[in-house]
Design a protein around this motif. Structure first.
Motif, PDB file in Angstrom:
ATOM      1  N   HIS A   1       8.173 -25.112 -43.736  1.00 15.98           N
ATOM      2  CA  HIS A   1       8.854 -25.296 -42.446  1.00 15.98           C
ATOM      3  C   HIS A   1       9.744 -26.539 -42.472  1.00 15.98           C
ATOM      4  N   GLU A   2       9.328 -27.588 -43.171  1.00 16.25           N
ATOM      5  CA  GLU A   2      10.167 -28.772 -43.317  1.00 16.25           C
ATOM      6  C   GLU A   2      11.478 -28.415 -44.030  1.00 16.25           C
TER       7      GLU A   2
ATOM      8  N   LYS B   1       3.440 -25.681 -43.780  1.00 14.05           N
ATOM      9  CA  LYS B   1       4.077 -26.833 -43.124  1.00 14.05           C
ATOM     10  C   LYS B   1       5.238 -27.366 -43.963  1.00 14.05           C
TER      11      LYS B   1
ATOM     12  N   ASN C   1       3.899 -25.835 -36.583  1.00 18.42           N
ATOM     13  CA  ASN C   1       2.845 -26.323 -37.494  1.00 18.42           C
ATOM     14  C   ASN C   1       1.421 -26.071 -37.003  1.00 18.42           C
TER      15      ASN C   1
ATOM     16  N   PRO D   1       3.375 -33.308 -41.833  1.00 14.26           N
ATOM     17  CA  PRO D   1       4.041 -32.773 -40.634  1.00 14.26           C
ATOM     18  C   PRO D   1       3.049 -32.582 -39.491  1.00 14.26           C
TER      19      PRO D   1
ATOM     20  N   GLU E   1       1.621 -31.211 -35.701  1.00  9.49           N
ATOM     21  CA  GLU E   1       1.625 -30.012 -34.872  1.00  9.49           C
ATOM     22  C   GLU E   1       2.259 -30.330 -33.523  1.00  9.49           C
TER      23      GLU E   1
END
Length: 254
Positions: free
Chosen positions: A156-157, A153, A145, A93, A95
């Motif tokens: 968060h996905e 990360k 991110n 992922p 930023e």
């Protein structure tokens, strides 16, 4: 119609040494609510499949087709694919400086649904999902991110997955870099999404450990850009015990 249907897919990528074929005739059909594990050694084409379906411009489709609910996915722009119900959880992922998690999630939800979510219900949903994923509430105001650990990360996905509610999710090595606790939390998030929306999942992984928490309906072994073998959960168990040597030996002999 099947949620996702891939027929005789051939994909190449441009390198310094010219055009390199990666996928060499992939066939795969996935229905609503099914989990398909895509396994195989490094360089076998697993991530290429993920990014081709998502619409990454680096990958060139030479021939074949990919349809989502009978619609030509390859003819769609990347954002149209997302609105059609496709979701990609990236292996790495990126930023996004200057964009907070809160703004990113709400903007994405609005773009996909065509209207802004009701504030009161949206805030509640975000807080609930973050709590389930054991994410500190302060993450909502951090840039996407930026400064996140690998595990943060990946959580968060899955937060995006839970809130955006796609029809079909491609999880590209979501388990990489996670410790046991984070792996279980991420897997629980995927299972919640499946239970609430009848989500179809294409789960790309090298290892079987995430399959202890997310049970696949089908397992597909990728070797040299092709599906070398298919089966049920028992195939993953065999790979755990035997590895990929027998596939690689057969490929080298051929």
């Amino acid at each position: 119609m099947p949620v996702l249907q891939i027929k005789d897919l051939h994909v190449s990528v441009e390198t310094e040494n010219g055009t390199k074929p990666i996928l060499k005739g992939v066939d795969l059909t996935a229905q609503d609510g099914e989990t398909h594990a895509i396994m195989g050694p490094n360089g076998s084409g697993k991530s290429t499949l993920a990014y081709t379906i998502a619409g990454h411009p680096k990958y060139h489709v030479e021939s074949g087709s990919v349809t989502l609910d009978g619609e030509d996915l390859l003819a769609m722009t990347v954002d149209a694919r997302a609105r059609a119900g496709l979701f990609l959880a990236m292996q790495y992922p990126v930023e996004i400086p200057g964009v907070t998690v809160t703004n990113f999630l709400r903007t994405a939800k609005t773009a996909i649904d065509g209207e802004s979510p009701a504030i009161r219900h949206w805030i509640k949903d975000v807080k609930t999902s973050m709590a389930n994923l054991r994410m500190d509430p302060s993450f909502a105001e951090r840039n996407v991110n930026e400064g996140f650990s690998g595990g943060e990360k990946k959580r968060h996905e899955i937060l995006q997955l839970e809130l955006l509610k796609p029809r079909f999710a491609i999880l590209d090595e979501t388990d990489s870099g996670l410790d046991v606790d984070a792996l279980r939390i991420v897997a629980d998030g995927v299972n919640r999404a499946k239970a609430s929306t009848n989500l179809g999942v294409l789960l790309i992984t090298h290892y079987t450990r995430i399959l202890r928490y997310i049970t696949p309906d089908f397992v597909h072994v990728f070797v040299d850009g092709r599906v070398a073998e298919e089966g049920g959960p028992e195939l993953a168990e065999r790979l755990e015990n035997e590895g990929y040597d027998r596939f690689l030996t057969a490929t080298n002999v051929g």
